[in-house]
Write an enzyme that holds these catalytic residues in place. Structure first.
Site, PDB file in Angstrom:
ATOM      1  N   PRO A  11       0.791  -1.223   0.000  1.00 20.00           N
ATOM      2  CA  PRO A  11       0.000   0.000   0.000  1.00 20.00           C
ATOM      3  C   PRO A  11       0.829   1.282   0.000  1.00 20.00           C
ATOM      4  CG  PRO A  11      -0.110  -1.095   2.130  1.00 20.00           C
ATOM      5  CD  PRO A  11       0.532  -2.057   1.176  1.00 20.00           C
ATOM      6  N   ASN A  12       0.317   2.216  -0.760  1.00 21.39           N
ATOM      7  CA  ASN A  12       0.854   3.588  -0.861  1.00 21.39           C
ATOM      8  C   ASN A  12       2.133   3.687  -1.689  1.00 21.39           C
ATOM      9  OD1 ASN A  12      -1.191   4.803   0.859  1.00 21.39           O
ATOM     10  ND2 ASN A  12      -0.234   3.650   2.502  1.00 21.39           N
ATOM     11  N   ARG A  19       5.182  10.996  -2.470  1.00 22.51           N
ATOM     12  CA  ARG A  19       4.918  10.638  -1.078  1.00 22.51           C
ATOM     13  C   ARG A  19       6.184  10.851  -0.236  1.00 22.51           C
ATOM     14  NH1 ARG A  19       4.815   4.418   1.102  1.00 22.51           N
ATOM     15  NH2 ARG A  19       4.141   4.934   3.207  1.00 22.51           N
ATOM     16  N   TYR A  24      11.334   8.699   1.040  1.00 17.88           N
ATOM     17  CA  TYR A  24      11.298   7.675  -0.014  1.00 17.88           C
ATOM     18  C   TYR A  24      11.956   8.105  -1.323  1.00 17.88           C
ATOM     19  CZ  TYR A  24       8.028   5.528   3.224  1.00 17.88           C
ATOM     20  OH  TYR A  24       7.463   4.969   4.345  1.00 17.88           O
ATOM     21  N   ASN A  80       8.084  -5.727  -0.987  1.00 15.45           N
ATOM     22  CA  ASN A  80       7.975  -4.536  -0.146  1.00 15.45           C
ATOM     23  C   ASN A  80       6.514  -4.469   0.272  1.00 15.45           C
ATOM     24  OD1 ASN A  80       7.878  -2.141   1.182  1.00 15.45           O
ATOM     25  ND2 ASN A  80       8.974  -0.954  -0.380  1.00 15.45           N
ATOM     26  N   ALA A  83       3.248  -0.919   4.725  1.00 18.17           N
ATOM     27  CA  ALA A  83       2.704  -0.932   6.097  1.00 18.17           C
ATOM     28  C   ALA A  83       2.250  -2.332   6.524  1.00 18.17           C
ATOM     29  CB  ALA A  83       1.556   0.059   6.197  1.00 18.17           C
ATOM     30  N   HIS A  86       4.197  -4.613   8.985  1.00 18.57           N
ATOM     31  CA  HIS A  86       4.142  -4.469  10.443  1.00 18.57           C
ATOM     32  C   HIS A  86       2.835  -4.995  11.029  1.00 18.57           C
ATOM     33  CE1 HIS A  86       7.485  -1.953   9.323  1.00 18.57           C
ATOM     34  NE2 HIS A  86       6.692  -1.094   8.698  1.00 18.57           N
ATOM     35  N   ASP A  93       1.757 -15.888   6.583  1.00 18.25           N
ATOM     36  CA  ASP A  93       1.257 -17.245   6.322  1.00 18.25           C
ATOM     37  C   ASP A  93       1.347 -17.599   4.840  1.00 18.25           C
ATOM     38  OD1 ASP A  93       0.765 -17.736   8.964  1.00 18.25           O
ATOM     39  OD2 ASP A  93      -1.408 -17.445   8.859  1.00 18.25           O
ATOM     40  N   GLU A 104      12.849  -9.530   1.694  1.00 21.82           N
ATOM     41  CA  GLU A 104      12.025  -8.447   2.239  1.00 21.82           C
ATOM     42  C   GLU A 104      12.735  -7.136   1.943  1.00 21.82           C
ATOM     43  OE1 GLU A 104      11.382  -8.719   6.463  1.00 21.82           O
ATOM     44  OE2 GLU A 104      10.729  -6.623   6.597  1.00 21.82           O
ATOM     45  N   HIS A 106      12.711  -2.760   2.065  1.00 24.66           N
ATOM     46  CA  HIS A 106      12.183  -1.450   2.442  1.00 24.66           C
ATOM     47  C   HIS A 106      13.101  -0.382   1.876  1.00 24.66           C
ATOM     48  CE1 HIS A 106       9.447  -3.508   5.032  1.00 24.66           C
ATOM     49  NE2 HIS A 106      10.466  -4.203   5.509  1.00 24.66           N
ATOM     50  N   ILE A 107      12.493   0.638   1.318  1.00 27.06           N
ATOM     51  CA  ILE A 107      13.257   1.739   0.740  1.00 27.06           C
ATOM     52  C   ILE A 107      13.964   2.508   1.856  1.00 27.06           C
ATOM     53  CG2 ILE A 107      13.011   3.938  -0.498  1.00 27.06           C
ATOM     54  CD1 ILE A 107      10.483   2.581  -1.862  1.00 27.06           C
ATOM     55  N   SER A 108      13.233   2.751   2.927  1.00 29.66           N
ATOM     56  CA  SER A 108      13.791   3.493   4.064  1.00 29.66           C
ATOM     57  C   SER A 108      14.395   2.521   5.080  1.00 29.66           C
ATOM     58  CB  SER A 108      12.683   4.313   4.734  1.00 29.66           C
ATOM     59  OG  SER A 108      11.694   3.437   5.275  1.00 29.66           O
ATOM     60  N   ARG A 113      13.333   4.532  12.272  1.00 27.80           N
ATOM     61  CA  ARG A 113      12.083   5.290  12.247  1.00 27.80           C
ATOM     62  C   ARG A 113      11.235   4.962  13.495  1.00 27.80           C
ATOM     63  NH1 ARG A 113       9.452   4.788   6.506  1.00 27.80           N
ATOM     64  NH2 ARG A 113       8.239   6.535   7.350  1.00 27.80           N
ATOM     65  N   ARG A 117       7.553   0.547  13.383  1.00 26.58           N
ATOM     66  CA  ARG A 117       8.121   0.009  12.128  1.00 26.58           C
ATOM     67  C   ARG A 117       9.276  -0.967  12.394  1.00 26.58           C
ATOM     68  NH1 ARG A 117       5.750   3.359   8.167  1.00 26.58           N
ATOM     69  NH2 ARG A 117       5.331   5.425   9.002  1.00 26.58           N
TER      70      ARG A 117
HETATM   71  C1  DQA Z   1       8.370   0.891   3.641  1.00 29.89           C
HETATM   72  C2  DQA Z   1       8.480   1.126   5.149  1.00 29.89           C
HETATM   73  C3  DQA Z   1       7.142   0.896   5.828  1.00 29.89           C
HETATM   74  O1  DQA Z   1       7.270   1.093   7.230  1.00 29.89           O
HETATM   75  C4  DQA Z   1       6.115   1.861   5.298  1.00 29.89           C
HETATM   76  O2  DQA Z   1       4.853   1.605   5.875  1.00 29.89           O
HETATM   77  C5  DQA Z   1       6.040   1.871   3.811  1.00 29.89           C
HETATM   78  C6  DQA Z   1       7.256   1.715   3.023  1.00 29.89           C
HETATM   79  C7  DQA Z   1       9.674   1.266   2.900  1.00 29.89           C
HETATM   80  O3  DQA Z   1       9.786   0.898   1.740  1.00 29.89           O
HETATM   81  O4  DQA Z   1      10.550   1.933   3.468  1.00 29.89           O
HETATM   82  O5  DQA Z   1       4.984   2.107   3.243  1.00 29.89           O
HETATM   83  O6  DQA Z   1       8.131  -0.486   3.420  1.00 29.89           O
END
Ligand code: DQA
Length: 148
Positions: A11-12, A19, A24, A80, A83, A86, A93, A104, A106-108, A113, A117
Site C-alpha cells: 500500500p501507498n 509521497r 522515499y 515490499n 505498512a 508491520h 502465512d 524483504e 524497504h526503501i527506508s 524510524r 516500524r
Molecule cells: C516501507 C516502510 C514501511 O514502514 C512503510 O509503511 C512503507 C514503506 C519502505 O519501503 O521503506 O509504506 O516499506
C-alpha cells in the site's frame, strides 16, 4: 527455461515520487519498475512487477508465485509489503504456506524510524532483508537472487 522474479509492492507505494520524498526519494514506481526490468535483463530473468493497496491481492500474488516456485520456475520474490509488513499475519502465512524464496525490502531504514516500524512479520520467513538503500535496493535484491 527462463526463471521469473516477482516484485510485489504494498500500500501507498503507488504514490512514490510525491509521497514523503524526504523519506522515499523522488523516483516513481514506474522508475522502480524500469530499474527492476534492467536488473532482470542482466540476469536473464522474466519480471512480474505489481503493486496493490489491498492485502488480499498481495496474498493472491504470493500464491501465484508459489505455483511457479513449485514448478521450479521462480528465481525469487522481492516483497515490499509497506505498512502490511508491520501488521499482516496473512502475508506471513502466505510466504510460509508457499515456501517462496523471499527478499524483504524497504526503501527506508525502518529501524531508524518510529518504533512500530521496527517489527516485521515478514522477516522471520525472509531469506534476506534489504532496507535503507533507497530504491536502488530493488536492483541489489535482484542481483542477490541471481546468486541463489
Ligand atoms: C516501507 C516502510 C514501511 O514502514 C512503510 O509503511 C512503507 C514503506 C519502505 O519501503 O521503506 O509504506 O516499506
Amino acid at each position: 527455461m527462463t526463471k521469473t522474479v516477482y516484485v510485489l509492492n504494498g500500500p501507498n507505494l503507488n504514490l512514490l515520487g510525491t509521497r514523503e520524498p524526504q523519506v522515499y526519494g523522488s523516483q516513481t514506481l514506474a522508475d522502480v519498475e524500469q530499474l527492476c526490468t534492467e536488473a532482470c535483463a542482466r540476469h536473464g530473468f522474466t519480471l512480474v512487477f505489481r503493486q496493490s493497496n489491498h492485502e488480499g491481492a498481495l496474498v493472491d500474488w504470493i500464491h501465484e508465485a508459489g505455483r511457479l516456485h513449485a514448478a521450479g520456475q521462480l528465481a525469487g520474490l522481492v516483497l515490499n509489503a509497506a505498512a502490511y509488513t508491520h501488521t499482516s499475519v496473512a502475508l506471513l502465512d502466505a510466504v510460509k504456506g508457499t515456501g517462496v524464496p523471499l527478499v524483504e525490502l524497504h526503501i527506508s531504514n525502518v529501524h531508524a524510524r518510529e518504533p512500530f516500524r521496527h517489527h516485521s512479520y515478514i522477516s522471520a520467513v525472509a531469506r534476506a532483508v534489504v532496507c535503507g538503500l533507497g530504491v536502488a535496493g530493488y536492483g541489489l535484491a535482484i542481483d542477490a537472487i541471481a546468486q541463489w
